[in-house]
Design an enzyme around this catalytic site. Structure first.
Site, short mmCIF file in Angstrom:
data_model
loop_
_atom_site.label_atom_id
_atom_site.label_comp_id
_atom_site.label_asym_id
_atom_site.label_seq_id
_atom_site.Cartn_x
_atom_site.Cartn_y
_atom_site.Cartn_z
N LYS A 50 -12.72 -8.21 -7.60
CA LYS A 50 -13.31 -8.54 -6.14
C LYS A 50 -14.78 -8.91 -6.19
CE LYS A 50 -10.04 -5.70 -3.83
NZ LYS A 50 -9.63 -4.51 -3.17
N LYS A 72 0.89 -1.06 0.02
CA LYS A 72 0.14 0.11 0.06
C LYS A 72 1.00 1.51 0.17
CE LYS A 72 -4.29 -1.74 0.37
NZ LYS A 72 -4.99 -1.51 -0.68
MG MG Z 1 -7.10 -2.16 -4.33
#
Ligand code: MG
Length: 380
Positions: free
Chosen positions: A267, A168
């Protein structure tokens, strides 16, 4: 076609919010959380039970949906059509009248598919038209307190057997830590995810990331900035991967038309379920994009559904799905997912999703429970 399968008589729908303690705190839009609350959906039919886990978090942020909004959507809007739908296709058609609520739809659809799979004695991957294959697991590592802590976290993941890492990044936590990881692990398949944190003016920083041999740059700009993403994709060598930008086939069409990326992080919660995800993966491949399956800090129940999706032939890249025990101190599954000695998360044996829920853990960790719907109070 799985859509033509009869769903049979559903006799009961149960919703439950379960608080799963996290190994380390997780920052959300409203503060730092020590636990991952999940909404668990259970459907009972005449001949068995099915389970689904909702990807929504307690707070909005990743998308607008929350556990509360998904609870209401399932209880009020998506549950009642179970009583009057003959097939899965009829059910999802009824749901198409409800805009959005994709995570809620995905959770309830998974529970119904789990029930169907168990009834037919077929695993979810078979219902999706997939074929189990070796797909390396990956880890996503959040912002750390220091570059040293990040190097340690990456080293630990590799020691555990993971072979690819996503970091991240955000303004102020990017070139220095990512360069350090690249220097320490020159051959490591590595990509970064900004969750939309940068702006067009950050191009110089993103150019420096582009020099670090990354496999992807995930969602560098906000979800709706397709023009900005397209400009970036034309300026940088690295493939831009879209996550938050794509929730529907129309989103993907627009993104591809603009040239806003080359990879899709798929997702099932974000796009409305594993069936919608399978269709979106096919659309992405037809557009020449690569596709991988990503996760949302699920328990082994939700993550296993993602692993079934990963078997469809349109998924072209390994993703960032790690064993939930990396981030959860307790799990919902009687048998947690574990990395095997080849660095993969094996699919469980057994029909449906193949996860047996740990009833004691479920009871002990439940915050709220409701039988949201039964035939007696269903809409007729
Ligand atoms: Mg992402």
């Amino acid at each position: 076609m799985v859509e033509d399968l009869s769903i049979g008589r559903i006799t009961r729908l149960e919703l439950r919010v379960v608080a799963l303690p996290l190994r380390s705190p997780f920052a959300t839009s409203t503060g730092v959380r020590a636990r991952r609350d999940v909404l668990v959906v259970r459907v009972d039919g005449d001949d068995g039970t099915g389970w689904g886990e909702c990807a929504a978090f307690a707070d909005p942020g990743y998308t607008a949906e929350t556990i509360g909004s998904a609870w209401n959507a399932i209880s009020d809007l998506l549950g009642p059509p179970l009583a009057r739908s003959g097939t899965l296709g009829e059910l999802t058609k009824a749901w198409s009248a409800v805009p959005g609520e994709r995570m809620a739809k995905a959770a309830l659809e998974t529970a119904v598919l789990d029930l169907l799979g168990r009834r037919l004695d077929r695993p979810l991957w078979a219902l999706l038209g997939g074929q189990p294959r070796r797909m390396a697991a990956g880890v996503a590592i959040g912002v750390q307190s220091s570059t040293g802590a990040l190097l340690e976290a990456v080293g630990d993941a590799l020691d555990e057997g993971y072979s690819q890492v996503k970091l991240k990044v955000q303004p102020g936590w990017d070139v220095i830590p990512v360069s350090a990881v690249r220097e320490r692990f020159p051959q490591l398949p590595l990509w970064v995810d900004a969750n939309g944190a940068y702006r067009a003016a950050d191009l110089p920083v993103l150019r420096r990331l582009d020099d670090l041999g990354l496999s992807m740059l995930e969602q560098p700009l906000p979800a709706d900035d397709l023009a900005g993403l397209a400009r970036l994709q034309s300026e940088l060598r690295v493939a831009i991967c879209l996550d938050e930008s794509v929730a529907s086939p129309a989103d993907l069409e627009r993104a591809a038309g603009a040239g806003a990326g080359r990879v899709l992080n798929l997702k099932p919660g974000r796009v409305g379920g594993v069936l919608a995800a399978r269709a979106l993966a096919a659309q992405a491949r037809n557009l020449g994009w690569d596709v991988f399956v990503g996760g949302t800090l699920e328990s082994s129940l939700g993550r296993t559904a993602c692993l079934h999706l990963q078997t469809v032939p349109e998924v072209s890249l390994p993703g960032d799905l790690s064993a939930p025990s990396r981030y959860l101190a307790r799990d919902l599954a009687a048998r947690e997912l574990q990395l095997d000695d080849r660095g993969c998360l094996p699919l469980p044996e057994g029909p449906g999703v193949g996860v047996e829920v740990h009833e004691e853990a479920l009871a002990a960790l439940t915050q709220r429970v409701e039988v949201g719907w039964q035939p007696k109070n269903a809409l007729r």
